[in-house]
Design an enzyme around this catalytic site. Structure first.
Site, PDB file in Angstrom:
ATOM      1  CG  LEU A 131      -2.023  -1.098   1.135  1.00 50.76           C
ATOM      2  CD1 LEU A 131      -2.844  -1.123   2.407  1.00 50.76           C
ATOM      3  CD2 LEU A 131      -2.937  -0.902  -0.081  1.00 50.76           C
TER       4      LEU A 131
ATOM      5  CB  SER B  87       5.244  -6.046  -0.815  1.00 46.87           C
ATOM      6  OG  SER B  87       4.079  -5.757  -1.587  1.00 46.87           O
TER       7      SER B  87
ATOM      8  CG  HIS C 186     -10.858  25.077  18.664  1.00 50.49           C
ATOM      9  ND1 HIS C 186     -11.521  24.125  17.920  1.00 50.49           N
ATOM     10  CD2 HIS C 186     -11.216  26.286  18.157  1.00 50.49           C
ATOM     11  CE1 HIS C 186     -12.251  24.729  16.996  1.00 50.49           C
ATOM     12  NE2 HIS C 186     -12.080  26.045  17.119  1.00 50.49           N
TER      13      HIS C 186
HETATM   14  P1  NAI Z   1       2.657  -7.709   5.125  1.00 46.33           P
HETATM   15  O1  NAI Z   1       2.631  -8.885   5.999  1.00 46.33           O
HETATM   16  O2  NAI Z   1       2.268  -6.391   5.664  1.00 46.33           O
HETATM   17  O3  NAI Z   1       1.722  -7.963   3.864  1.00 46.33           O
HETATM   18  C1  NAI Z   1       1.885  -9.037   2.996  1.00 46.33           C
HETATM   19  C2  NAI Z   1       0.603  -9.243   2.225  1.00 46.33           C
HETATM   20  O4  NAI Z   1       0.872 -10.149   1.177  1.00 46.33           O
HETATM   21  C3  NAI Z   1      -0.520  -9.842   3.077  1.00 46.33           C
HETATM   22  O5  NAI Z   1      -1.703  -9.115   2.886  1.00 46.33           O
HETATM   23  C4  NAI Z   1      -0.607 -11.264   2.571  1.00 46.33           C
HETATM   24  O6  NAI Z   1      -1.917 -11.806   2.674  1.00 46.33           O
HETATM   25  C5  NAI Z   1      -0.184 -11.095   1.122  1.00 46.33           C
HETATM   26  N1  NAI Z   1       0.338 -12.305   0.504  1.00 46.33           N
HETATM   27  C6  NAI Z   1       1.158 -13.236   1.057  1.00 46.33           C
HETATM   28  N2  NAI Z   1       1.440 -14.201   0.156  1.00 46.33           N
HETATM   29  C7  NAI Z   1       0.798 -13.864  -0.989  1.00 46.33           C
HETATM   30  C8  NAI Z   1       0.722 -14.453  -2.272  1.00 46.33           C
HETATM   31  N3  NAI Z   1       1.345 -15.591  -2.564  1.00 46.33           N
HETATM   32  N4  NAI Z   1      -0.031 -13.846  -3.214  1.00 46.33           N
HETATM   33  C9  NAI Z   1      -0.686 -12.692  -2.947  1.00 46.33           C
HETATM   34  N5  NAI Z   1      -0.643 -12.078  -1.737  1.00 46.33           N
HETATM   35  C10 NAI Z   1       0.092 -12.662  -0.775  1.00 46.33           C
HETATM   36  O7  NAI Z   1       4.123  -7.688   4.496  1.00 46.33           O
HETATM   37  P2  NAI Z   1       4.916  -6.575   3.666  1.00 46.33           P
HETATM   38  O8  NAI Z   1       3.977  -5.571   3.093  1.00 46.33           O
HETATM   39  O9  NAI Z   1       5.814  -7.327   2.778  1.00 46.33           O
HETATM   40  O10 NAI Z   1       5.770  -5.862   4.769  1.00 46.33           O
HETATM   41  C11 NAI Z   1       6.595  -6.623   5.632  1.00 46.33           C
HETATM   42  C12 NAI Z   1       6.605  -6.056   6.988  1.00 46.33           C
HETATM   43  O11 NAI Z   1       7.414  -4.894   7.029  1.00 46.33           O
HETATM   44  C13 NAI Z   1       5.253  -5.587   7.507  1.00 46.33           C
HETATM   45  O12 NAI Z   1       4.489  -6.636   8.028  1.00 46.33           O
HETATM   46  C14 NAI Z   1       5.662  -4.639   8.575  1.00 46.33           C
HETATM   47  O13 NAI Z   1       5.946  -5.368   9.723  1.00 46.33           O
HETATM   48  C15 NAI Z   1       6.912  -4.021   8.009  1.00 46.33           C
HETATM   49  N6  NAI Z   1       6.587  -2.723   7.424  1.00 46.33           N
HETATM   50  C16 NAI Z   1       6.100  -1.748   8.250  1.00 46.33           C
HETATM   51  C17 NAI Z   1       5.751  -0.528   7.746  1.00 46.33           C
HETATM   52  C18 NAI Z   1       5.181   0.490   8.654  1.00 46.33           C
HETATM   53  O14 NAI Z   1       5.274   0.310   9.851  1.00 46.33           O
HETATM   54  N7  NAI Z   1       4.601   1.565   8.156  1.00 46.33           N
HETATM   55  C19 NAI Z   1       5.916  -0.195   6.331  1.00 46.33           C
HETATM   56  C20 NAI Z   1       6.384  -1.306   5.546  1.00 46.33           C
HETATM   57  C21 NAI Z   1       6.732  -2.514   6.102  1.00 46.33           C
END
Ligand code: NAI
Ligand code: FAD
Length: 477
Positions: free
Chosen positions: A198, A281, A456
């Site tokens: 996102l 991702s 405010h």
């Molecule tokens: P994520 O766990 O947030 O999202 C991964 C998404 O990919 C999930 O919705 C999952 O259902 C989907 N997914 C998994 N396998 C799939 C497949 N084979 N096909 C289609 N969809 C699939 O992991 P993400 O976005 O890679 O980020 C990793 C981590 O890094 C996050 O969980 C977070 O802990 C950290 N992060 C934190 C941020 C923040 O605090 N603002 C920003 C970016 C990352």
């Protein structure tokens, strides 16, 4: 033979978990070293880990730049500001991002000096050890062995690949490639509608890409409060971010200059999409590569994380592990808190991390932020609760800003009124959530927030109003 350098505490990994642990250990009077292998473009040291180099910091820099660009294109006109000849200099935008990263790398090196932490640039791996101490090999420009009584492992995580589609960082991109695309792709595919999907999808959509996000799960942002996730989904769709839920990814084929993704959509129909770039991702995996964990018998759990107890102790005496390489949310501030707590435990103090009050933020526009339980979790746990919401549409400051999307939502215990969760989608949610974190840490009630004077006009008045709404007495809605 030259004696190896001896330390009280050696930290392996210089990300937010590791560098903060090292600073805290040094503050507590320990002779401390930190080993980190990350290299900058000139092969020099670049401490700060994933967060500083290819995570939190560069992503927020690009989110900010791309938001300015979008505002200049669409939002300024409403304020009576006419922009003519708007252009995008992507090279400059990326150079600024790189410079922000560099400032952070240099800041950490400065903090090491200030706190008398000895920094080693290279890969650290266990050689041998027992309850009396450990030998660590540091392989950098030169190789040397150092020893320590206590070891803190903070080696972080790496992006997970899809089977059959390895990252080439040209067409199939991890977070690292997603932060360094040198020309705006006309069609950008993203697999995984999680935090990275996102945030990075938002950056490139704002800069002009047509972004399609393919998500395996049937629900959007399943970990987020349902009402908030629904509101966010509506807003993202309106912005033009196309998210397809419930898809099953099939073959991914990288061509010369594009990538084809075959998948089955939620209705069961076979689909084929061609993208100029593809960001994958789908979560991250703990990183223990090259640590020689097996050599000293450091135990991993079944998912490859270093196995630790509630205090971040591993199975080996005086070896601790913190951050993304251990269980729990993969967040920089969680890693930092664990790093501080471990350094304090080594000093015989009672360091503590409260997992119930770790905030989450997704830095989209509007931002999504939350702490504590979601409504669906409370229902599943059979907890009697009261809910109160307040829309930013009814907040004067949000109207003045020209950003009235979203809401603040409070969940409080039906009997005691203790705050159980706070969920925000809206402007500056990342900053607003702190008030809720503090309140929950002090086990405040919704009434406590409702009775506190908020400035405010400010966005934080929406927080107070949502707290009032728990007892159905908001004043401005
Ligand atoms: P994520 O766990 O947030 O999202 C991964 C998404 O990919 C999930 O919705 C999952 O259902 C989907 N997914 C998994 N396998 C799939 C497949 N084979 N096909 C289609 N969809 C699939 O992991 P993400 O976005 O890679 O980020 C990793 C981590 O890094 C996050 O969980 C977070 O802990 C950290 N992060 C934190 C941020 C923040 O605090 N603002 C920003 C970016 C990352
Ligand atoms: P890391 O930051 O991964 O650091 C580990 C370090 O150890 C690295 O420098 C690595 O090179 C080094 N290392 C590994 N093995 C060795 C070895 N054997 N010897 C020497 N050095 C070694 N979290 C947030 O809270 N907010 C955000 O906004 C946010 N945005 C993100 C955006 C993206 C695109 C990504 C990918 C992640 C984001 N995260 C965010 C998550 C955050 O980056 C991680 O949770 C955090 O970096 C974890 O810190 P850490 O210290 O455990 O590990």
């Amino acid at each position: 033979m030259e004696m190896s350098k001896q330390f009280d505490v050696v930290v392996i990994g210089g990300g937010p978990g590791g560098y903060i642990a090292a600073i805290r250990a040094a503050q507590l009077g320990f002779n401390t070293a930190c080993i980190d292998e990350w290299k900058n473009a000139k092969n020099g040291p670049a401490p700060g880990g994933t967060c500083t180099n290819v995570g939190c910091i560069p992503s927020k820099a690009l989110l900010q730049s791309s938001e300015h660009y979008e505002h200049a294109g669409h939002a300024f006109a409403e304020h009576g500001i006419e922009v003519k000849g708007l252009g995008l200099n992507l090279g400059q935008m990326l150079a600024r991002k790189d410079n922000v990263v560099k400032q952070n790398n240099e800041g950490i090196l400065y903090l090491f000096k200030k706190n008398k932490v000895t920094f080693f640039h290279g890969r650290g791996s266990f050689v041998e050890g027992d309850a009396n101490g450990y030998e660590i090999k540091v392989a950098g420009a030169t190789e040397e062995t150092i020893s320590a009584k206590h070891i803190i492992v903070a080696t972080g995580s790496n992006a997970r690949e899809l089977p059959g589609a390895p990252f080439d960082e040209k067409l199939i991109l991890s977070n690292a490639g997603a932060l360094a695309i040198d020309a705006v792709p006309a069609k950008l595919g993203v697999i995984g509608a999680g935090v990275i999907g996102l945030e990075m999808g938002s950056v490139w959509r704002r800069l002009g890409s047509e972004v399609s996000v393919l998500e395996a799960l049937p629900t959007f942002l399943g970990a987020v409060d349902e009402q908030i996730a629904k509101e966010a989904s509506k807003l993202f769709t309106k912005q033009g971010l196309k998210v397809s839920l419930g898809v099953k990814i099939g073959a991914i084929t990288a061509g010369k200059s594009d990538v084809t993704v075959e998948y089955v959509d939620a209705a069961g129909a076979a689909q084929k999409a061609v993208f100029d770039k593809l960001i994958v991702s789908i979560g991250r995996i703990p990183n223990t590569i090259g640590l020689n964990a097996e050599g000293v018998g450091l135990q991993l759990d079944e998912r490859g994380f270093i196995a630790v107890d509630g205090d971040c102790k591993t199975n080996l005496p005086n070896v601790w592990a913190v951050g993304d390489v251990v269980r729990g949310p993969m967040l920089a501030h969680k890693a930092e808190e664990e790093g501080v707590a471990v350094a304090e435990r080594i000093a015989g103090q009672h360091g503590h991390v409260n997992f119930n009050t770790i905030p989450w933020v997704i830095y989209t526009s509007p931002e999504i932020a939350w702490v504590g339980k979601t409504e669906q979790q409370l229902k599943a746990d059979g907890v009697a609760y009261k809910a109160g919401t307040f829309p930013f549409l009814a907040n004067g400051r949000a109207r003045a800003l020209g950003d009235t999307s979203g809401m603040v939502k409070f969940l409080a215990d039906a009997k005691t009124d203790e705050i159980l969760g706070v969920h925000i989608v809206g402007p500056m949610a990342s900053e607003l959530i702190s008030e809720a974190v503090v309140a929950m840490e002090f086990r405040a009630s919704a009434e406590d927030i409702a009775r506190i004077c908020h400035a405010h006009p400010s966005l934080s008045e929406a927080t107070k109003e949502a707290a009032l709404a728990v007892d159905k007495r908001s004043l401005n809605f």
